[in-house]
Write an enzyme that holds these catalytic residues in place. Structure first.
Site, short mmCIF file in Angstrom:
data_model
loop_
_atom_site.label_atom_id
_atom_site.label_comp_id
_atom_site.label_asym_id
_atom_site.label_seq_id
_atom_site.Cartn_x
_atom_site.Cartn_y
_atom_site.Cartn_z
N ARG A 36 0.87 -1.19 0.00
CA ARG A 36 0.00 0.00 0.00
C ARG A 36 0.90 1.24 0.00
O ARG A 36 0.95 2.01 0.94
CB ARG A 36 -0.92 0.00 1.21
CG ARG A 36 -1.82 -1.23 1.39
CD ARG A 36 -2.47 -1.78 0.19
NE ARG A 36 -3.82 -1.35 -0.14
CZ ARG A 36 -4.94 -1.74 0.43
NH1 ARG A 36 -4.91 -2.55 1.46
NH2 ARG A 36 -6.12 -1.32 0.01
N GLN A 68 0.29 2.36 -6.11
CA GLN A 68 -1.12 2.76 -6.02
C GLN A 68 -1.92 2.40 -7.27
O GLN A 68 -3.06 1.95 -7.16
CB GLN A 68 -1.18 4.27 -5.79
CG GLN A 68 -2.28 4.67 -4.87
CD GLN A 68 -2.06 6.06 -4.29
OE1 GLN A 68 -1.15 6.77 -4.69
NE2 GLN A 68 -2.90 6.45 -3.36
N ASP A 89 -3.11 -1.28 -7.33
CA ASP A 89 -3.73 -1.73 -6.08
C ASP A 89 -5.13 -2.32 -6.31
O ASP A 89 -6.14 -1.64 -6.20
CB ASP A 89 -3.77 -0.55 -5.11
CG ASP A 89 -4.26 -0.94 -3.74
OD1 ASP A 89 -4.73 -2.07 -3.57
OD2 ASP A 89 -4.19 -0.09 -2.83
N SER A 113 -7.70 -2.07 -3.38
CA SER A 113 -8.47 -0.83 -3.27
C SER A 113 -9.56 -0.79 -4.33
O SER A 113 -10.69 -0.35 -4.06
CB SER A 113 -7.55 0.40 -3.44
OG SER A 113 -6.75 0.56 -2.30
N TYR A 171 -1.98 -1.23 7.95
CA TYR A 171 -3.08 -2.15 8.24
C TYR A 171 -3.36 -2.18 9.74
O TYR A 171 -2.47 -1.92 10.55
CB TYR A 171 -2.71 -3.57 7.80
CG TYR A 171 -2.84 -3.80 6.33
CD1 TYR A 171 -4.09 -3.78 5.72
CD2 TYR A 171 -1.74 -4.05 5.54
CE1 TYR A 171 -4.23 -4.00 4.36
CE2 TYR A 171 -1.86 -4.28 4.18
CZ TYR A 171 -3.11 -4.25 3.60
OH TYR A 171 -3.24 -4.48 2.26
P1 NAD Z 1 -8.90 -3.63 5.44
O1 NAD Z 1 -9.87 -4.13 4.43
O2 NAD Z 1 -7.73 -4.47 5.78
O3 NAD Z 1 -9.72 -3.36 6.82
C1 NAD Z 1 -10.85 -2.51 6.83
C2 NAD Z 1 -10.85 -1.65 8.06
O4 NAD Z 1 -11.13 -2.43 9.21
C3 NAD Z 1 -9.53 -0.94 8.35
O5 NAD Z 1 -9.72 0.46 8.23
C4 NAD Z 1 -9.20 -1.38 9.77
O6 NAD Z 1 -8.62 -0.34 10.55
C5 NAD Z 1 -10.54 -1.79 10.33
N1 NAD Z 1 -10.47 -2.73 11.46
C6 NAD Z 1 -9.77 -3.88 11.57
N2 NAD Z 1 -10.00 -4.46 12.77
C7 NAD Z 1 -10.88 -3.67 13.43
C8 NAD Z 1 -11.50 -3.73 14.72
N3 NAD Z 1 -11.27 -4.73 15.57
N4 NAD Z 1 -12.34 -2.73 15.05
C9 NAD Z 1 -12.57 -1.70 14.20
N5 NAD Z 1 -12.03 -1.57 12.97
C10 NAD Z 1 -11.17 -2.56 12.60
O7 NAD Z 1 -8.44 -2.16 5.10
P2 NAD Z 1 -8.07 -1.53 3.68
O8 NAD Z 1 -9.24 -0.85 3.12
O9 NAD Z 1 -7.40 -2.58 2.86
O10 NAD Z 1 -7.03 -0.43 4.14
C11 NAD Z 1 -5.93 -0.78 4.96
C12 NAD Z 1 -5.03 0.42 5.16
O11 NAD Z 1 -4.31 0.70 3.98
C13 NAD Z 1 -5.78 1.69 5.52
O12 NAD Z 1 -5.01 2.39 6.47
C14 NAD Z 1 -5.80 2.47 4.24
O13 NAD Z 1 -5.92 3.86 4.44
C15 NAD Z 1 -4.46 2.08 3.67
N6 NAD Z 1 -4.37 2.20 2.20
C16 NAD Z 1 -3.26 2.79 1.66
C17 NAD Z 1 -3.14 2.89 0.29
C18 NAD Z 1 -1.94 3.52 -0.33
O14 NAD Z 1 -1.22 4.23 0.36
N7 NAD Z 1 -1.65 3.26 -1.58
C19 NAD Z 1 -4.14 2.40 -0.53
C20 NAD Z 1 -5.26 1.79 0.05
C21 NAD Z 1 -5.35 1.68 1.43
#
Ligand code: NAD
Length: 379
Positions: free
Chosen positions: A119, A124, A127, A130, A226
């Site tokens: 990530r 990006q 990805d 996403s 994550y």
């Molecule tokens: P994910 O699908 O792994 O999880 C979804 C959400 O569930 C997350 O926001 C996580 O904090 C939340 N979660 C997990 N356990 C929990 C709990 N016990 N209680 C409450 N919430 C809980 O997440 P994702 O959409 O794949 O994103 C993961 C991370 O990657 C995020 O921080 C996102 O901003 C980041 N991200 C970065 C990029 C990039 O920089 N290129 C792109 C996409 C996502």
């Protein structure tokens, strides 16, 4: 480089890994693309469209006779045939169920898993996680709106004022934020919660009220961005504090996930039955046990008058959009792996290092090797 696109073997899977536009771009970069006959039908791309884009449309064997085979999923049993020296790229889900990736590794294939995309800013545009989460978040709300026996927006009519639906989204990663934005567009009053403190600003930026509960957030996020798996006690306390918020909404969308781990339990059966009759829950974490106790993957159960839905392949509902996004991500990844036309898997490259599961007949990703040593889990 010869790129093969076999059709997905599961009837439930409607996406295709490359679209005609993606094929056109790859051909423009000097590659050859072979698409199995009918591979794009269910996503709205017929064989003529692929042929017009310059692809060879061939029987399945032709699509497997390639340097790189790209797929949405990668668990069709025949993929291992003649796989020696071939690169397979797909959503293998190797941290949860490594069997398909390991079978290909044992057949001598190189394997890259799209779920392991780093990530980072550099990756990006590759990805896929996403992209698919964006589609799933949107589809979850559309599904909930369809099931809810009420309208989402507030209406002022001659028959009186219709109050807006109240929606709560638990887990505000990519899917959760898209769910919030979609529910807002439909006119609902929306709130959102995530245990990562950084998510609060993002929840507010897409127009939802942030549910704040008193909790210790010192150990909720790992280096990769994550969420970290929480202890049973942490999640129990979280459930207690979330209970009144859940009871007060008509629609609950849950998306909380930890890569490769079972979904955290955020909503008990008691919390579900405290919601009013006719309320709807869409649990996007259903594939790994779900965030809600009554969730059953790929089924709809009624608990105390509340409909609990656990769809695991919502991306396929919007197969055309999902395939377009997936295809663009794959074209960008292939451009990164073969910048001068020839495929080069440089293990020192951070994207290759993160996504490469197997090469030279062995599993090289430590987490996948560890998952392979555990008893198999169902998909
Ligand atoms: P994910 O699908 O792994 O999880 C979804 C959400 O569930 C997350 O926001 C996580 O904090 C939340 N979660 C997990 N356990 C929990 C709990 N016990 N209680 C409450 N919430 C809980 O997440 P994702 O959409 O794949 O994103 C993961 C991370 O990657 C995020 O921080 C996102 O901003 C980041 N991200 C970065 C990029 C990039 O920089 N290129 C792109 C996409 C996502």
């Amino acid at each position: 480089m010869r790129v093969g696109v076999p059709a997905e073997h599961s009837e439930a899977e409607r996406r295709v890994a490359l679209t005609p536009d993606g094929v056109r771009t790859l051909i423009g970069h000097g590659h050859t693309v072979v698409v199995e006959r009918g591979a794009g039908h269910r996503a709205g791309f017929d064989d003529h469209a692929f042929a017009d884009s310059g692809a060879e449309v061939a029987p399945r064997a032709g699509s497997l006779d390639a340097d790189v085979v790209v797929g949405v999923t990668g668990d069709a049993p025949d993929l291992t045939e003649g796989a020696q020296g071939r690169l397979h790229i797909a959503l293998f889900d190797p941290l949860w169920d490594p069997r398909a990736a390991v079978a290909l590794a044992e057949a001598g294939a190189d394997v890259m898993a799209l779920e392991l995309v780093p990530r980072t800013t550099q990756a990006q545009n590759m990805d896929v996680l996403s992209s698919m989460a964006t589609v799933a978040g949107y589809e979850a709300v559309v599904l909930a709106a369809r099931r809810l026996p009420r309208l989402f927006p507030m209406l002022m009519t001659a028959a009186g004022t219709v109050p807006p639906a109240r929606v709560l989204v638990l887990g505000a990663g990519v899917a959760g934020l898209q769910a919030i934005a979609t529910a807002r567009r439909l006119g609902a009053v929306v709130s959102g919660y995530d245990m990562r403190p950084a998510a609060a600003e993002q929840i507010a930026s897409v127009g939802a009220r942030v549910v704040e509960i008193t909790e210790d957030t010192t150990d909720v996020e790992g280096d990769s961005g994550y969420a970290r798996e929480q202890t049973g006690e942490d999640n129990r306390r979280r459930r207690e504090l979330l209970a009144p918020h859940v009871a007060g909404v008509d629609v609950l969308v849950t998306t909380a996930a930890i890569p490769g781990r079972p979904s955290p339990l955020l909503v008990t059966t008691d919390m579900v039955t405290a919601m009013s009759t006719g309320s709807v829950i869409v649990d996007l974490a259903a594939a790994r046990g779900g965030n809600c106790e009554p969730t059953v993957a790929d089924a709809e159960v009624v608990e105390g008058g509340v409909n609990v839905l656990g769809p695991t392949r919502l991306e396929s509902q919007a197969a055309t959009t999902a395939s377009r996004m997936l295809s663009t991500n794959l074209v960008n990844l292939l451009g990164h792996l073969a910048p001068d036309g020839g495929l080069r898997l440089d293990p020192a490259d951070p994207i290759v290092e993160a996504m490469l599961v197997a090469t030279g007949g062995s599993v090289v990703d430590e987490q996948v090797a560890a998952a392979a040593a555990e008893p198999p889990r169902s998909r």
